[in-house]
Design a protein around this motif. Structure first.
Motif, PDB file in Angstrom:
ATOM      1  N   SER A 186     -36.559 -16.568  21.960  1.00  0.00           N
ATOM      2  CA  SER A 186     -36.101 -17.930  22.237  1.00  0.00           C
ATOM      3  C   SER A 186     -37.182 -18.946  21.903  1.00  0.00           C
ATOM      4  O   SER A 186     -36.900 -20.016  21.375  1.00  0.00           O
ATOM      5  N   TYR A 187     -38.427 -18.595  22.203  1.00  0.00           N
ATOM      6  CA  TYR A 187     -39.535 -19.487  21.883  1.00  0.00           C
ATOM      7  C   TYR A 187     -39.661 -19.653  20.363  1.00  0.00           C
ATOM      8  O   TYR A 187     -39.747 -20.772  19.849  1.00  0.00           O
ATOM      9  N   ILE A 188     -39.660 -18.525  19.644  1.00  0.00           N
ATOM     10  CA  ILE A 188     -39.790 -18.570  18.182  1.00  0.00           C
ATOM     11  C   ILE A 188     -38.623 -19.330  17.572  1.00  0.00           C
ATOM     12  O   ILE A 188     -38.800 -20.196  16.710  1.00  0.00           O
ATOM     13  N   VAL A 189     -37.401 -19.017  18.015  1.00  0.00           N
ATOM     14  CA  VAL A 189     -36.206 -19.665  17.473  1.00  0.00           C
ATOM     15  C   VAL A 189     -36.239 -21.158  17.772  1.00  0.00           C
ATOM     16  O   VAL A 189     -35.968 -21.981  16.893  1.00  0.00           O
TER      17      VAL A 189
ATOM     18  N   GLN B  90     -25.083  -6.374   6.830  1.00  0.00           N
ATOM     19  CA  GLN B  90     -24.922  -5.947   8.218  1.00  0.00           C
ATOM     20  C   GLN B  90     -24.880  -7.152   9.153  1.00  0.00           C
ATOM     21  O   GLN B  90     -24.075  -7.193  10.076  1.00  0.00           O
ATOM     22  N   ILE B  91     -25.755  -8.109   8.908  1.00  0.00           N
ATOM     23  CA  ILE B  91     -25.792  -9.290   9.768  1.00  0.00           C
ATOM     24  C   ILE B  91     -24.535 -10.129   9.571  1.00  0.00           C
ATOM     25  O   ILE B  91     -23.953 -10.621  10.540  1.00  0.00           O
ATOM     26  N   VAL B  92     -24.058 -10.263   8.340  1.00  0.00           N
ATOM     27  CA  VAL B  92     -22.829 -11.012   8.082  1.00  0.00           C
ATOM     28  C   VAL B  92     -21.650 -10.340   8.788  1.00  0.00           C
ATOM     29  O   VAL B  92     -20.845 -11.008   9.445  1.00  0.00           O
ATOM     30  N   ASP B  93     -21.542  -9.008   8.694  1.00  0.00           N
ATOM     31  CA  ASP B  93     -20.473  -8.287   9.394  1.00  0.00           C
ATOM     32  C   ASP B  93     -20.557  -8.505  10.899  1.00  0.00           C
ATOM     33  O   ASP B  93     -19.545  -8.701  11.574  1.00  0.00           O
ATOM     34  N   PHE B  94     -21.781  -8.479  11.428  1.00  0.00           N
ATOM     35  CA  PHE B  94     -22.011  -8.715  12.848  1.00  0.00           C
ATOM     36  C   PHE B  94     -21.513 -10.110  13.239  1.00  0.00           C
ATOM     37  O   PHE B  94     -20.756 -10.269  14.198  1.00  0.00           O
ATOM     38  N   VAL B  95     -21.919 -11.116  12.477  1.00  0.00           N
ATOM     39  CA  VAL B  95     -21.547 -12.503  12.783  1.00  0.00           C
ATOM     40  C   VAL B  95     -20.027 -12.688  12.678  1.00  0.00           C
ATOM     41  O   VAL B  95     -19.413 -13.316  13.543  1.00  0.00           O
ATOM     42  N   LEU B  96     -19.420 -12.137  11.643  1.00  0.00           N
ATOM     43  CA  LEU B  96     -17.954 -12.264  11.497  1.00  0.00           C
ATOM     44  C   LEU B  96     -17.224 -11.602  12.667  1.00  0.00           C
ATOM     45  O   LEU B  96     -16.202 -12.104  13.123  1.00  0.00           O
ATOM     46  N   ALA B  97     -17.759 -10.488  13.152  1.00  0.00           N
ATOM     47  CA  ALA B  97     -17.123  -9.773  14.263  1.00  0.00           C
ATOM     48  C   ALA B  97     -17.249 -10.505  15.593  1.00  0.00           C
ATOM     49  O   ALA B  97     -16.550 -10.169  16.551  1.00  0.00           O
TER      50      ALA B  97
ATOM     51  N   TYR C 241     -27.700 -18.724  10.938  1.00  0.00           N
ATOM     52  CA  TYR C 241     -27.862 -17.333  10.513  1.00  0.00           C
ATOM     53  C   TYR C 241     -29.327 -17.009  10.290  1.00  0.00           C
ATOM     54  O   TYR C 241     -29.864 -16.055  10.832  1.00  0.00           O
ATOM     55  N   TYR C 242     -29.986 -17.811   9.472  1.00  0.00           N
ATOM     56  CA  TYR C 242     -31.380 -17.520   9.134  1.00  0.00           C
ATOM     57  C   TYR C 242     -32.341 -17.820  10.278  1.00  0.00           C
ATOM     58  O   TYR C 242     -33.327 -17.117  10.453  1.00  0.00           O
ATOM     59  N   ASP C 243     -32.066 -18.854  11.037  1.00  0.00           N
ATOM     60  CA  ASP C 243     -33.024 -19.301  12.045  1.00  0.00           C
ATOM     61  C   ASP C 243     -32.831 -18.681  13.428  1.00  0.00           C
ATOM     62  O   ASP C 243     -33.742 -18.728  14.249  1.00  0.00           O
ATOM     63  N   ILE C 244     -31.668 -18.141  13.712  1.00  0.00           N
ATOM     64  CA  ILE C 244     -31.443 -17.553  15.038  1.00  0.00           C
ATOM     65  C   ILE C 244     -31.159 -16.062  14.925  1.00  0.00           C
ATOM     66  O   ILE C 244     -31.926 -15.233  15.410  1.00  0.00           O
ATOM     67  N   ILE C 245     -30.045 -15.714  14.304  1.00  0.00           N
ATOM     68  CA  ILE C 245     -29.601 -14.318  14.269  1.00  0.00           C
ATOM     69  C   ILE C 245     -30.655 -13.419  13.629  1.00  0.00           C
ATOM     70  O   ILE C 245     -31.031 -12.389  14.189  1.00  0.00           O
ATOM     71  N   GLU C 246     -31.139 -13.802  12.459  1.00  0.00           N
ATOM     72  CA  GLU C 246     -32.100 -12.962  11.748  1.00  0.00           C
ATOM     73  C   GLU C 246     -33.376 -12.753  12.568  1.00  0.00           C
ATOM     74  O   GLU C 246     -33.899 -11.642  12.642  1.00  0.00           O
ATOM     75  N   ILE C 247     -33.876 -13.787  13.221  1.00  0.00           N
ATOM     76  CA  ILE C 247     -35.099 -13.679  14.020  1.00  0.00           C
ATOM     77  C   ILE C 247     -34.896 -12.733  15.199  1.00  0.00           C
ATOM     78  O   ILE C 247     -35.705 -11.836  15.445  1.00  0.00           O
TER      79      ILE C 247
END
Length: 182
Positions: free
Chosen positions: A44-47, A126-133, A84-90
């Motif tokens: 949370s701090y990094i994001v 994998q991350i895109v599938d996760f986000v879509l789900a 996507y890049y700034d939250i999920i990926e981190i």
């Protein structure tokens, strides 16, 4: 007499080493909870440092392996790809760096979209599938896309399930709110 003592001592040493290694390697639910809390706090701090201009993460821990995370949206016009890049990926990368203690993360409503935490790089697919789900939608009720403004997420949420190596399940319940509504 010496011949019998040496094998017995060797056996005792081997057994004590085997038992101590498994005792140190075992991670129980309390340690997993502490680890997940630490990952969420650090993440949370990094994001928040990364996305501070358009949103912030505000996590809170509740008992029984449940964390509430509010994504406070300051600029509703930012495109979803930034989230996507700034939250999920981190956060996925932080979880994945602890693959020896954690097994996977998945949307609660679609375990088939789980991301296995193996320590290996997680693919964008994998991350895109996760986000879509996750089932997030735009204002028109269509699936959330990289071009959808994040303001469309206000009022929505999802639950992600983290499975520890102990097979215990932990839940990150994510809510999206507009900054002035918080």
């Amino acid at each position: 007499m010496k011949k019998k003592i040496i094998p017995i001592v060797a056996l005792v040493l081997a057994l004590s080493m085997a038992l101590s290694v498994s005792a140190f390697a075992a991670v129980g639910p309390d340690e997993e909870i502490d680890l997940i809390n630490s990952i969420l706090t650090e993440g949370s701090y990094i994001v928040s440092e990364e996305i501070g201009e358009y949103a912030t993460l505000s996590p809170s821990y509740r008992n029984n392996g449940l964390w509430d995370i509010t994504v406070i949206i300051k600029d509703p016009n930012v495109a979803g790809r930034d989230v996507y890049y700034d939250i999920i990926e981190i956060l996925v990368d932080l979880l994945n760096s602890h693959s020896n203690e954690l097994e996977s993360i998945a949307p609660r409503n679609d375990p088939t979209a789980a991301i296995t935490l193996s320590g290996a790089p997680v693919s964008n697919g994998q991350i895109v599938d996760f986000v879509l789900a996750l089932g997030l939608t735009n204002e028109a009720g269509e699936p959330f896309t990289p071009d959808t403004p994040i303001g469309d997420l206000v009022g929505q949420g999802f639950t992600a399930v983290i499975i520890g190596r102990s097979s215990a399940e932990y839940y990150w319940v994510v809510h999206f709110a507009r900054a002035e509504a918080v």
